[in-house]
Design a protein around this motif. Structure first.
Motif, short mmCIF file in Angstrom:
data_model
loop_
_atom_site.label_atom_id
_atom_site.label_comp_id
_atom_site.label_asym_id
_atom_site.label_seq_id
_atom_site.Cartn_x
_atom_site.Cartn_y
_atom_site.Cartn_z
N ARG A 41 30.81 32.92 46.38
CA ARG A 41 31.03 34.23 45.75
C ARG A 41 29.70 34.84 45.35
O ARG A 41 28.82 34.14 44.88
N ALA A 42 29.63 36.16 45.51
CA ALA A 42 28.42 36.86 45.08
C ALA A 42 28.74 38.31 44.78
O ALA A 42 29.69 38.88 45.33
N THR A 43 27.93 38.90 43.93
CA THR A 43 28.00 40.33 43.63
C THR A 43 26.66 40.94 44.00
O THR A 43 25.61 40.41 43.62
N VAL A 44 26.70 42.03 44.74
CA VAL A 44 25.49 42.71 45.18
C VAL A 44 25.58 44.17 44.75
O VAL A 44 26.57 44.84 45.03
N ARG A 45 24.55 44.63 44.06
CA ARG A 45 24.48 46.05 43.72
C ARG A 45 23.96 46.79 44.95
O ARG A 45 22.93 46.42 45.51
N VAL A 46 24.69 47.80 45.36
CA VAL A 46 24.34 48.56 46.56
C VAL A 46 23.97 49.97 46.17
O VAL A 46 24.42 50.46 45.14
N ARG A 79 31.54 56.03 41.02
CA ARG A 79 31.46 54.57 40.80
C ARG A 79 32.51 53.88 41.65
O ARG A 79 33.64 54.33 41.74
N ALA A 80 32.11 52.73 42.23
CA ALA A 80 33.04 52.01 43.09
C ALA A 80 32.69 50.53 43.14
O ALA A 80 31.53 50.15 42.98
N GLN A 81 33.71 49.72 43.35
CA GLN A 81 33.55 48.29 43.59
C GLN A 81 34.50 47.92 44.71
O GLN A 81 35.62 48.42 44.78
N TYR A 102 39.84 43.51 47.17
CA TYR A 102 39.84 44.30 45.93
C TYR A 102 39.05 45.57 46.17
O TYR A 102 38.02 45.56 46.85
N ALA A 103 39.53 46.67 45.63
CA ALA A 103 38.79 47.93 45.67
C ALA A 103 39.11 48.72 44.41
O ALA A 103 40.26 48.84 44.02
N SER A 104 38.07 49.22 43.78
CA SER A 104 38.21 50.07 42.61
C SER A 104 37.37 51.32 42.87
O SER A 104 36.14 51.25 42.93
N ILE A 142 33.50 33.51 52.26
CA ILE A 142 32.54 34.18 51.39
C ILE A 142 33.25 35.39 50.78
O ILE A 142 33.82 36.21 51.51
N ALA A 143 33.23 35.50 49.47
CA ALA A 143 33.76 36.67 48.78
C ALA A 143 32.56 37.47 48.30
O ALA A 143 31.86 37.06 47.37
N LEU A 144 32.30 38.58 48.96
CA LEU A 144 31.13 39.39 48.65
C LEU A 144 31.58 40.70 48.01
O LEU A 144 32.31 41.48 48.61
N ARG A 145 31.16 40.91 46.75
CA ARG A 145 31.54 42.11 46.01
C ARG A 145 30.38 43.09 46.02
O ARG A 145 29.26 42.77 45.64
N PHE A 146 30.67 44.30 46.45
CA PHE A 146 29.71 45.39 46.46
C PHE A 146 29.98 46.24 45.22
O PHE A 146 31.11 46.67 44.99
#
Length: 151
Positions: A41-46, A79-81, A102-104, A142-146
């Motif tokens: 799992r990771a979070t990446v600021r785009v 704003r979005a994720q 997931y999408a916000s 891999i769970a990759l969150r943008f």
């Protein structure tokens, strides 16, 4: 007296089973094998600055921004994720299509955000990986969150 040969055979069977159990115990005493977690799992600021990318990626910390480097914001996105679940092959290619889990985002923008994210992942793969990293992550989810701040 007829029962004694059976008793001797049963005793011999228990002794053989006991020695087999001892062999299993010896195997169980081996040091534990270290492994990666089941889902990475990771979070990446785009958006990600491409000039800071390391190629070929040798660590997960280097891989995640490389996978997100092709993502660019939509006009008026706000704003979005969004989180994509994917797997890579040993050579860094996508193993099957990524799934959005997931999408916000602002109402009415989800479809466009999903399309942009999937296109970005296809554009950034195959990712350039070292053989060690490729072997370690091949087939693992891999769970990759943008995360986009909307600026």
């Amino acid at each position: 007296m007829a029962g004694r040969p059976r008793l001797a055979a049963a005793t011999a069977a228990v002794m053989v089973a006991g020695s087999a159990a001892a062999q299993v115990d010896e195997v169980d005493e081996a040091p534990p094998v270290l492994s990666l977690p089941t889902t990475l799992r990771a979070t990446v600021r785009v958006p990600v600055a491409r000039d800071g990318l390391v190629s070929p990626a040798d660590t997960l910390v280097q891989l995640y921004p490389a996978l997100a480097a092709c993502w660019s914001p939509l006009l008026g996105l706000g704003r979005a994720q969004i989180t994509a679940r994917l797997s890579l092959t040993r050579d860094g290619a996508l193993q099957g299509p990524p799934r959005i889990t997931y999408a916000s985002v602002a109402p009415g923008r989800r479809g466009a955000l999903v399309d942009t994210t999937l296109k970005a992942l296809r554009a950034c793969t195959p990712a350039r990986l070292t053989p060690g990293l490729g072997g370690a992550i091949a087939g693992r989810p891999i769970a990759l969150r943008f995360v986009y701040s909307g600026t």
